[in-house]
Write an enzyme that holds these catalytic residues in place. Structure first.
Site, PDB file in Angstrom:
ATOM      1  N   GLY A 170     -36.479  16.425  38.725  1.00 47.96           N
ATOM      2  CA  GLY A 170     -35.862  17.362  39.660  1.00 47.96           C
ATOM      3  C   GLY A 170     -36.410  17.196  41.061  1.00 47.96           C
ATOM      4  N   VAL A 171     -35.821  17.924  41.999  1.00 47.55           N
ATOM      5  CA  VAL A 171     -36.192  17.758  43.405  1.00 47.55           C
ATOM      6  C   VAL A 171     -37.577  18.328  43.707  1.00 47.55           C
ATOM      7  CG1 VAL A 171     -35.070  19.920  44.137  1.00 47.55           C
ATOM      8  CG2 VAL A 171     -35.357  18.044  45.774  1.00 47.55           C
ATOM      9  N   ASP A 172     -37.981  19.399  43.033  1.00 48.47           N
ATOM     10  CA  ASP A 172     -39.250  20.053  43.357  1.00 48.47           C
ATOM     11  C   ASP A 172     -40.452  19.172  43.022  1.00 48.47           C
ATOM     12  OD1 ASP A 172     -37.789  22.324  44.143  1.00 48.47           O
ATOM     13  OD2 ASP A 172     -37.738  23.047  42.079  1.00 48.47           O
TER      14      ASP A 172
ATOM     15  N   CYS B  49     -44.502  27.762  27.158  1.00 48.78           N
ATOM     16  CA  CYS B  49     -44.469  26.328  27.459  1.00 48.78           C
ATOM     17  C   CYS B  49     -45.434  25.997  28.590  1.00 48.78           C
ATOM     18  CB  CYS B  49     -43.053  25.900  27.829  1.00 48.78           C
ATOM     19  SG  CYS B  49     -42.911  24.159  28.296  1.00 48.78           S
TER      20      CYS B  49
ATOM     21  N   CYS C 184     -35.096  25.305  28.264  1.00 48.51           N
ATOM     22  CA  CYS C 184     -35.012  23.852  28.389  1.00 48.51           C
ATOM     23  C   CYS C 184     -34.401  23.180  27.172  1.00 48.51           C
ATOM     24  CB  CYS C 184     -36.388  23.272  28.690  1.00 48.51           C
ATOM     25  SG  CYS C 184     -37.657  23.662  27.466  1.00 48.51           S
TER      26      CYS C 184
END
Length: 408
Positions: free
Chosen positions: A42-44, A129, A231
């Site tokens: 992902g972008v983060d 998690c 998820c």
């Protein structure tokens, strides 16, 4: 750091320095520090790796596979996410490790998830998690690779390191500066000793800035959609997923005054305060108003419903929580006092802060009673109550029960 009225010091509040946010610039000799970034695709996490690299750290990435499923199914994005993570690492010139924590995830997270639903509660697996996989299994593995720190793309911050009253080096968990994206609620169960070995490069940024940085570096993840939901369920219907593992038993839908008006598909599919998806049409002699889930009668397999967004059965003044995780490792001293600990709480993600007083129910502070200043709507057993003083997240625990509903 300012304090809320009547807020008491905690064992974590040893000094002002204990609350000062850590920045990458605070770390001496970054060129000698090895950081492994949890790369999700992902972008983060992508931008986190870029920022660490720009700050001079020795950076590598690690992609975690936490769920075993046919990678060719329409629901599994693991292969695409791995490809994106690899593309980002190739673009910025860092190595990408891969690790499979699916067994740990099943044992430590998923089995608990199923047990909670079977017991009629609504768990939050993302919290477990983070505690068991991302900040335990991943951290332990990264340390074997020679890492000084791990880093993640969470929108949260942490303080500089300090020693708690037991002499353990810890860090405080602080809210992210982007109020709309702050993820401290999901990280409250991560101990301060783990945070002391963790960096959160995007914690002081807002999401549009993160995407802008990704675009400036021509990263493939710059415009990638944020992942949502649990998820391992992905984009499929929650009910379809859950029925693969837990047999559902239909039962009566009953109004708050005892009238049976329908049939539910299984109590585990519903949560307190739920409005949509109950399956109630027009009911004779009842107003055309929405119906809400008020309670689950587990003994008789009945779903209790009523009308009115602020129905008295959905409101409560207190909750009991257990399995408390305190970021400082030690519980705040004031929870053992007669007056309790004055702080703010959230009983669900994105809820505005709610003023409350917290009292210990046992000698080690692993169980607490929380008394709110104002009645709370749809507090849900299985979810987490998380406590704050200003920007500092003290920790939290699993909601076990609520008091008798207001006015009942």
């Amino acid at each position: 750091m300012s304090a809320i009225p009547n807020a008491s010091n905690t064992s974590a509040s040893t000094s002002f320095d204990a609350h000062r946010p850590l920045t990458l610039a605070d770390i001496n000799d970054p060129s000698t520090k090895h950081v492994i970034v949890g790369m999700s695709g992902g972008v983060d996490s992508s931008v986190s790796a870029v920022l660490l690299q720009q700050a001079g750290f020795m950076v590598e990435g690690l992609f975690m596979k936490n769920w075993e499923e046919d990678d060719g199914t329409e629901y599994c994005t693991a292969m695409d996410d791995l490809a994106d993570a690899q593309a980002v690492c190739d673009k910025i010139g860092i190595k990408l490790h891969t690790a499979n924590f699916a067994m740990e995830y099943w044992d430590r997270v998923f089995e608990h998830f199923l047990a909670e639903y079977k017991a009629g509660r609504t768990p939050n697996p993302d919290i477990l998690c983070n505690k068991e996989i991302k900040f335990k299994a991943f951290l332990d593995y990264a340390l074997t690779l020679g890492a000084d720190y791990i880093a993640t793309g969470h929108y949260t911050r942490r303080s500089v390191n300090y020693k708690n009253n037991d002499g353990i080096e810890v860090a405080q968990l602080l809210r992210g500066l982007d109020n709309n994206k702050d993820q401290s609620y999901f990280l409250h169960a991560v101990g301060g000793d783990k945070l002391a070995k963790t960096l959160f490069p995007v914690g002081e940024l807002k999401k549009p800035v993160v995407r802008q940085i990704a675009e400036e570096h021509d990263l493939i993840t710059a415009n990638k959609k944020d992942s949502t939901g649990i998820c391992f369920i992905g984009e499929r219907r929650f009910k379809d997923f859950l029925q693969q593992y837990l047999p559902a038993q239909k039962g009566d839908i009953v109004t708050d005054d005892g009238i049976t008006i329908g049939t539910h598909d299984g109590l585990m599919y519903y949560t307190l305060g739920q409005r949509g998806g109950i399956g109630i049409g027009g009911v004779k002699d009842r107003p055309e108003e929405p119906w809400f889930v008020l309670a689950k009668d587990l003994d008789n397999n009945r779903l209790i419903v009523g009308q009115g967004h602020e129905h008295a059965m959905m409101l409560s003044n207190e909750l009991q929580a257990y399995k408390l995780d305190w970021v400082d490792v030690l519980p705040p001293a004031d929870i053992f006092s007669e007056d309790g600990l004055r702080c703010m709480a959230k009983s669900r993600y994105r809820q505005p802060d709610q003023a409350c007083t917290v009292f210990a129910n046992n000698e080690n502070g692993s169980e607490v009673r929380v008394v709110f200043d104002e009645p709370q709507r749809a507090v849900t057993p299985g979810q987490s109550a998380v406590f704050y003083i200003d920007e500092v997240c003290l920790g939290g625990g699993v909601i076990a029960s609520i008091d008798a509903p207001c006015g009942i």
